[in-house]
Design a protein around this motif. Structure first.
Motif, short mmCIF file in Angstrom:
data_model
loop_
_atom_site.label_atom_id
_atom_site.label_comp_id
_atom_site.label_asym_id
_atom_site.label_seq_id
_atom_site.Cartn_x
_atom_site.Cartn_y
_atom_site.Cartn_z
N ARG A 108 2.06 0.35 0.66
CA ARG A 108 1.99 0.17 -0.99
C ARG A 108 2.86 -1.08 -1.39
O ARG A 108 2.89 -1.74 -2.19
N THR A 109 4.07 -0.72 -0.76
CA THR A 109 5.30 -1.96 -0.97
C THR A 109 5.37 -2.99 -0.31
O THR A 109 6.05 -4.01 -0.49
N ALA A 110 4.47 -2.98 0.86
CA ALA A 110 4.51 -4.17 1.87
C ALA A 110 3.91 -5.47 0.97
O ALA A 110 3.11 -5.61 0.46
N ALA A 111 4.75 -6.64 1.37
CA ALA A 111 4.34 -8.02 0.80
C ALA A 111 2.79 -8.41 1.57
O ALA A 111 1.94 -8.97 0.63
N GLU A 151 2.53 3.92 2.95
CA GLU A 151 3.55 3.12 3.67
C GLU A 151 3.23 1.58 3.12
O GLU A 151 4.17 0.93 2.93
N LYS A 192 -0.49 -7.12 3.18
CA LYS A 192 -1.58 -6.11 3.57
C LYS A 192 -2.44 -6.41 4.56
O LYS A 192 -3.25 -7.39 4.13
#
Length: 150
Positions: free
Chosen positions: A40-43, A38, A45
């Motif tokens: 991986r694409t978050a700005a 989920e 972490k």
């Protein structure tokens, strides 16, 4: 780190042929991997231990709710299975604050931010979660915050 501890415990449980513990630990590992995917694409972490603790808290909450529902529905065998999983999950969670410690934390934050009434509940809850989120049951804390503000 918490992630490595869980992986090591999984191997230990497999070697000991403890099926219930192994299943619970594998479930934890799967949920952690799901969260990794989920994010991986978050700005932004979160820190790894924070992420794992958050996953464990959500899993524990789900288990508690399931236990209540199964017991209310007369399905004790399913409730017992959930209790075993909950016990394994709680091994890796930090010690939860007692009610007295929670009240003290609420009082300290209330004084610090100058909260006076129910209109300040959101700010108080946000600050409480920010400081003590992993060691506090927020559903119980919500009732205590309402009590402190009324």
């Amino acid at each position: 780190m918490l992630r490595e501890t869980i992986q090591a415990e999984t191997v230990t449980a497999m070697k000991a042929k403890d099926k219930d513990r192994t299943a619970a630990l594998r479930l934890i590992g799967a949920k952690i991997k799901d969260r990794d995917i989920e994010l991986r694409t978050a700005a932004k972490k979160p820190e790894d231990d924070e992420l794992v603790t958050d996953v464990l808290l959500k899993m524990a909450k789900q288990r508690r709710e399931s236990i209540e529902m199964y017991e209310a529905g007369g399905r004790q065998e399913l409730a017992d299975k959930e209790k075993v999983e909950l016990a394994v999950i709680e091994e890796f969670l930090p010690r939860q604050m007692s009610e007295e410690e929670t009240r003290a934390a609420i009082a300290a934050i209330k004084a610090e931010i100058g909260a006076e009434g129910m209109k300040d509940m959101g700010r108080l809850m946000g600050e409480l979660k920010g400081r003590h989120g992993a060691t506090l049951d927020m559903s119980k804390a919500s009732g205590l915050v309402k009590e402190a503000l009324s």
